[in-house]
Design a protein around this motif. Structure first.
Motif, PDB file in Angstrom:
ATOM      1  N   LEU A 134       0.188   4.154  -3.359  1.00 36.65           N
ATOM      2  CA  LEU A 134      -0.183   4.958  -2.226  1.00 36.65           C
ATOM      3  C   LEU A 134      -0.091   6.953  -3.519  1.00 36.65           C
ATOM      4  N   SER A 149       0.785  -0.975  -0.036  1.00 40.97           N
ATOM      5  CA  SER A 149      -0.379   0.291  -0.381  1.00 40.97           C
ATOM      6  C   SER A 149       0.527   1.022   0.114  1.00 40.97           C
ATOM      7  N   PHE A 196      -5.039   1.741  -2.994  1.00 39.13           N
ATOM      8  CA  PHE A 196      -4.175   0.260  -2.243  1.00 39.13           C
ATOM      9  C   PHE A 196      -4.438  -0.595  -1.911  1.00 39.13           C
TER      10      PHE A 196
END
Ligand SMILES: Cc1cc2nc3c(=O)[nH]c(=O)nc-3n(C[C@H](O)[C@H](O)[C@H](O)COP(=O)(O)OP(=O)(O)OC[C@H]3O[C@@H](n4cnc5c(N)ncnc54)[C@H](O)[C@@H]3O)c2cc1C
Length: 478
Positions: free
Chosen positions: A121, A117, A126
């Motif tokens: 970003l 994740s 995610f």
């Protein structure tokens, strides 16, 4: 033994192979410390080709092998039964592709869950499955256990996020299953491998779905006089038609342990339980939902409902939840983390019964769990050096599982069966079910060399524990 090690080292080099007795100590168990077993060696392949090479060497030497990620599993899945060789995938930790247009990532199995994740970003995406161990556990382990997490309630477990897999089979051949689009003709073999606990082969690549980061997140912390009223609030929130991203309960004993630990988050010391409620989605949709949750919580008996004012406050709430298992080290040297699921509506009565079981056995039992999913984690703190205590811990564990199954639940929600629960499989499956599953497994691993001894019972269960005689055999495969 010497020639096995020499052959393994020829594949992964000497710095990719551990075999000295003292080096094996760390690999005797995973997060479940109750059934340690020494591997013959631990290898650290860096590529699919090296995984195939290791499997070929093991087959040539007639030695079983066990895939392993970070070893955070809680059911003994990564333990080397029968002196197997552990194939630890932590050095295969590259994110090979992030495809923002088609919203997927292709990763090696050793990628740490939280790192994925972080890497996506910048794309506004995610990876949704978020086990509380996500700072350490790997995507390979998540796939094998079909891991969940606090956000499973809205986003689903790992199986809802895996599009394709590359698998090294126990004959050292490689198969590709599924496709990045999520559509694949024929049997859903990706679905079968997810949750197979490392018994069908070694995952060397996973293509996983990415989700858009929600526009806004609201996180609430409601404190209740007891766990049962917190459970009522959970039922009320769901009944009201809301779908929070997470609904997590932490009970009084866990609050005390958290507050005495490095994870201290300022939880109310006098609360019998706290409920973390996370809502996410379009900004415009959230204020009304927050208000609704406040009302429902108050009706269920909440003394206080805090709304995180900013991201750091939100992280403070989550630190308490995600650090809860670690904080249990304050209570006793050993922790047995149970994992079972019951229908949400049965949570209050089942929790009462579980606490009574703990009391009857004179044990320290606490609860921190994914309440929205009905996924319980009764935790027993104990010292395994005392054989009497250990016997009571195991007896209580068996009763807890039986109680959950009686309530219409199952014996694991996310930690898997592994070594831990194989003798309890009969609580939810008939002999015919288990035979069908074994035949399925044999299609991948006819010789039973990939993670042997896991999932299926090693002993015949006695007549009294036969689920049919108790009337709760569900036989889901019929
Ligand atoms: C503090 C703590 C909190 C936790 N919270 C959660 C939670 O919220 N939700 C949850 O679901 N779990 C949770 N767990 C359990 C655990 O973290 C998960 O099961 C996790 O998916 C295990 O990942 P791992 O990389 O550590 O795998 P390991 O423990 O190393 O292995 C787990 C299983 O996966 C198999 N495996 C590993 N890699 C591969 C591969 N490449 N190919 C095939 N099989 C493989 C192993 O053989 C084994 O059967 C928690 C554990 C701890 C210690």
């Amino acid at each position: 033994m010497a020639s096995l090690i020499a052959d393994l080292e020829s594949v992964v080099r000497a710095d990719g192979c551990l075999h000295r007795a003292e080096e094996m100590l760390v690999y005797e168990c995973d997060g479940l410390t109750l059934h340690p077993a020494k591997p013959t060696a631990v290898v650290f392949p860096r590529s699919r080709e090296q995984v195939c090479g290791v499997v070929s060497v093991c087959r040539a030497h007639d030695v079983a092998f066990v895939p392993r990620g970070a070893g955070t599993g809680l059911s003994g899945g990564a333990i080397a039964n029968d002196g197997a060789v552990i194939v630890e995938c932590s050095r295969m930790n590259r994110i090979l592709e992030v495809n923002a247009a088609d919203r997927y990532a292709i990763v090696e199995p050793g990628v740490v869950n939280a790192d994925l994740s972080k890497a996506t970003l910048a794309h506004g995406l995610f990876y949704a499955p978020d086990p509380s161990s996500q700072l350490a556990c790997t995507i390979g382990g998540n796939v094998a256990e079909n891991s969940g997490g606090p956000h499973t309630l809205k986003y689903g477990t790992t199986t809802n996020h895996v599009l394709a897999l590359e698998l090294v089979l126990p004959d050292a051949s490689v198969v590709q299953l599924g496709s990045p689009s999520g559509f694949a003709p024929g049997y859903d073999l990706v679905g079968a491998v997810v949750g197979s606990e490392g018994t069908l082969g070694i995952v060397t690549q996973a293509t996983v779905r990415l989700e858009p980061i929600p526009e806004r997140v609201e996180t609430l912390l409601a404190s209740f006089p007891d766990v049962v009223s917190a459970c009522r609030a959970v039922g009320g929130i769901i009944e009201a038609g809301l779908t929070p991203a997470a609904l997590e309960i932490i009970d009084r004993r866990t609050i005390a342990a958290v507050e005495a630990s490095v994870y201290a988050a300022g939880l109310p010391a006098d609360a019998g339980a706290v409920l973390i409620i996370e809502l996410d989605g379009a900004a415009v949709s959230l204020p009304a939902q927050v208000e609704r949750v406040r009302q429902i919580s108050a009706r269920a008996g909440a003394a206080q409902v805090e709304v995180a004012a900013d991201e750091s406050e939100r992280q403070r709430f989550w630190r308490a939840r995600k650090g809860a298992f670690g904080a249990m080290g304050r209570l006793a040297p050993d922790l047995y983390v149970h994992d079972a699921v019951v229908p949400r509506s049965k949570l209050p009565e089942v929790l009462d019964e579980i606490c009574a079981i703990g009391d009857r056995h004179g044990l320290t039992l606490s609860n921190v769990f994914h309440a929205g999913d009905g996924n319980l984690h009764p935790n027993i703190s104990f010292d395994r050096r005392d054989p009497d205590v250990l016997a009571r811990v195991l007896a209580a564990g068996a009763e807890i599982l039986e109680c959950c199954v009686r309530a219409g639940g199952v014996i694991t929600g996310e930690h898997g069966v592994g070594n831990e629960k194989r003798e309890f499989l009969h609580l939810v499956f008939s002999d015919a079910d288990m035979d069908a599953m074994k035949r399925f497994r044999a299609c991948f691993d006819p010789d039973g060399v990939c993670n042997p001894g896991k999932i299926f019972p090693t002993t015949r269960f006695c007549v009294e524990s036969n689920p049919k005689s108790r009337g709760y055999d569900r036989v889901p495969f019929e």
